[in-house]
Motif scaffolding. Sequence first.
Motif, PDB file in Angstrom:
ATOM      1  N   ALA A  38       0.923   8.284  -6.072  1.00  0.00           N
ATOM      2  CA  ALA A  38       1.130   7.804  -4.704  1.00  0.00           C
ATOM      3  C   ALA A  38       2.382   6.946  -4.612  1.00  0.00           C
ATOM      4  CB  ALA A  38      -0.092   7.016  -4.243  1.00  0.00           C
ATOM      5  N   TRP A  39       2.537   6.028  -5.546  1.00  0.00           N
ATOM      6  CA  TRP A  39       3.699   5.138  -5.509  1.00  0.00           C
ATOM      7  C   TRP A  39       4.988   5.861  -5.873  1.00  0.00           C
ATOM      8  CZ3 TRP A  39       4.492   0.167  -3.902  1.00  0.00           C
ATOM      9  CH2 TRP A  39       3.358  -0.464  -3.371  1.00  0.00           C
ATOM     10  N   MET A  80      -3.458   8.752 -10.327  1.00  0.00           N
ATOM     11  CA  MET A  80      -3.446   8.909  -8.881  1.00  0.00           C
ATOM     12  C   MET A  80      -2.672   7.781  -8.202  1.00  0.00           C
ATOM     13  SD  MET A  80      -4.718  11.753  -8.330  1.00  0.00           S
ATOM     14  CE  MET A  80      -4.666  11.617  -6.548  1.00  0.00           C
ATOM     15  N   ARG A  81      -2.886   6.559  -8.634  1.00  0.00           N
ATOM     16  CA  ARG A  81      -2.129   5.435  -8.067  1.00  0.00           C
ATOM     17  C   ARG A  81      -0.633   5.624  -8.328  1.00  0.00           C
ATOM     18  NH1 ARG A  81      -4.188   0.609  -6.864  1.00  0.00           N
ATOM     19  NH2 ARG A  81      -5.964   1.071  -8.224  1.00  0.00           N
ATOM     20  N   SER A  82      -0.304   6.048  -9.523  1.00  0.00           N
ATOM     21  CA  SER A  82       1.102   6.236  -9.891  1.00  0.00           C
ATOM     22  C   SER A  82       1.740   7.367  -9.100  1.00  0.00           C
ATOM     23  CB  SER A  82       1.218   6.513 -11.395  1.00  0.00           C
ATOM     24  OG  SER A  82       0.711   5.420 -12.137  1.00  0.00           O
ATOM     25  N   THR A 129       0.828  -1.201   0.000  1.00  0.00           N
ATOM     26  CA  THR A 129       0.000   0.000   0.000  1.00  0.00           C
ATOM     27  C   THR A 129       0.864   1.253   0.000  1.00  0.00           C
ATOM     28  OG1 THR A 129      -1.547  -1.208   1.425  1.00  0.00           O
ATOM     29  CG2 THR A 129      -1.921   1.152   1.143  1.00  0.00           C
ATOM     30  N   HIS A 135      -4.648   5.862 -14.414  1.00  0.00           N
ATOM     31  CA  HIS A 135      -3.679   5.349 -13.447  1.00  0.00           C
ATOM     32  C   HIS A 135      -2.874   6.452 -12.772  1.00  0.00           C
ATOM     33  CE1 HIS A 135      -4.558   1.405 -15.115  1.00  0.00           C
ATOM     34  NE2 HIS A 135      -4.298   1.879 -16.318  1.00  0.00           N
ATOM     35  N   SER A 149      -5.564   8.647   0.912  1.00  0.00           N
ATOM     36  CA  SER A 149      -6.100   7.529   0.129  1.00  0.00           C
ATOM     37  C   SER A 149      -5.077   6.406   0.040  1.00  0.00           C
ATOM     38  CB  SER A 149      -6.491   7.988  -1.279  1.00  0.00           C
ATOM     39  OG  SER A 149      -7.539   8.929  -1.231  1.00  0.00           O
ATOM     40  N   ASP A 150      -5.556   5.171   0.121  1.00  0.00           N
ATOM     41  CA  ASP A 150      -4.700   3.991   0.007  1.00  0.00           C
ATOM     42  C   ASP A 150      -4.728   3.462  -1.422  1.00  0.00           C
ATOM     43  OD1 ASP A 150      -4.329   4.211   2.729  1.00  0.00           O
ATOM     44  OD2 ASP A 150      -5.732   2.605   3.241  1.00  0.00           O
ATOM     45  N   TRP A 151      -3.535   3.195  -1.954  1.00  0.00           N
ATOM     46  CA  TRP A 151      -3.427   2.682  -3.320  1.00  0.00           C
ATOM     47  C   TRP A 151      -2.645   1.371  -3.277  1.00  0.00           C
ATOM     48  CZ3 TRP A 151      -6.359   5.081  -6.828  1.00  0.00           C
ATOM     49  CH2 TRP A 151      -6.767   6.399  -6.545  1.00  0.00           C
ATOM     50  N   TYR A 152      -3.311   0.290  -3.661  1.00  0.00           N
ATOM     51  CA  TYR A 152      -2.755  -1.047  -3.472  1.00  0.00           C
ATOM     52  C   TYR A 152      -2.099  -1.590  -4.739  1.00  0.00           C
ATOM     53  CZ  TYR A 152      -5.847  -0.913   0.610  1.00  0.00           C
ATOM     54  OH  TYR A 152      -6.470  -0.566   1.768  1.00  0.00           O
TER      55      TYR A 152
END
Length: 322
Positions: free
Chosen positions: A189-190, A185-187, A63, A183, A69-72
Amino acid sequence: MALLAEAGPPVPPSVTGSAPRRPMMRVLKYVVAIASVCAVATVGVVVGLNRLTGAGPVTERCTAVLDGSDWYLSPAQADNAALVAGTSLARGLPARAATIGLATALQESKLINIEHGDRDSVGLFQQRPSQGWGTVDEILDPVYSTNAFYDVLVKVEGYEDMAVTDAAQTVQRSAYPDAYARHEMRSRAWASALTGNSPESLSCELAPVADADQLAPDAARDVVVGRLGRDLGLAPATGAADPNRQDPASATVTVDAAPLTPDDPERGAWAAGQWAVATAKATQAIEVHVGGRVWLRDEAAWTAAETQLDPGEVRITVDVAE
């Protein structure tokens, strides 16, 4: 009720009024309340089961948290994300490059190094040998394909200020030019976690290392050292057993991550530290120490460490055979 009404005499208005509905309404309220309790209990059971127990989590996952927000990602996806973001750091590129790279790989392959795709596309970025990206064997090497992607991206004038989907499309020339945006927002975060811009924001829920998978101390440290060099271009400061640990079934690799971000060694340490968490499934890491914080595999969380490390220093402890 219809059959009873037809068989008997007409029902008086007082019987067909609102009074008989009250018991039914109470029953419905009880049913709804019970259903709500059951739903909450079910969610609690699922969440509880997914936390670490003696046998590990039901579902292994990693995560990254950004803006609440959590992005898995799966451990396999997280491992590849660590390479994509780590390569951008090793090349001295901005975090925006990592975001673009991750969004592209998520869209093209779901961040899995696949051996098939549309027409002759293969690999993390679904690059095509027929379009000059390299041979199949080269493209299936994630290090090669990641660097090939960045080789083109850095030639795109102003990519740092472009929309993620536009920058990715300029490199990829996809038939679906707007697909990369989903993709972003997920990207972000990571990329933020793996470039050290969001400290203590990345964690993984992993099963304990199986006894059959444990390596001898030297071999286990070699795995970590090899990945540090491959993904981040870093060499270990030391590879000996940590003198502060009394556990013979573990060994520690200490690395100076300051070269990743020369002007901000603390950020470099968090980048390398969270890279170590993202790759923990492959390296069998059980502890990652950054500054005054330590990630523990058993707890799937960052907690207070007993000692404070110097800025830029990271210690990665791996599980080994006794």
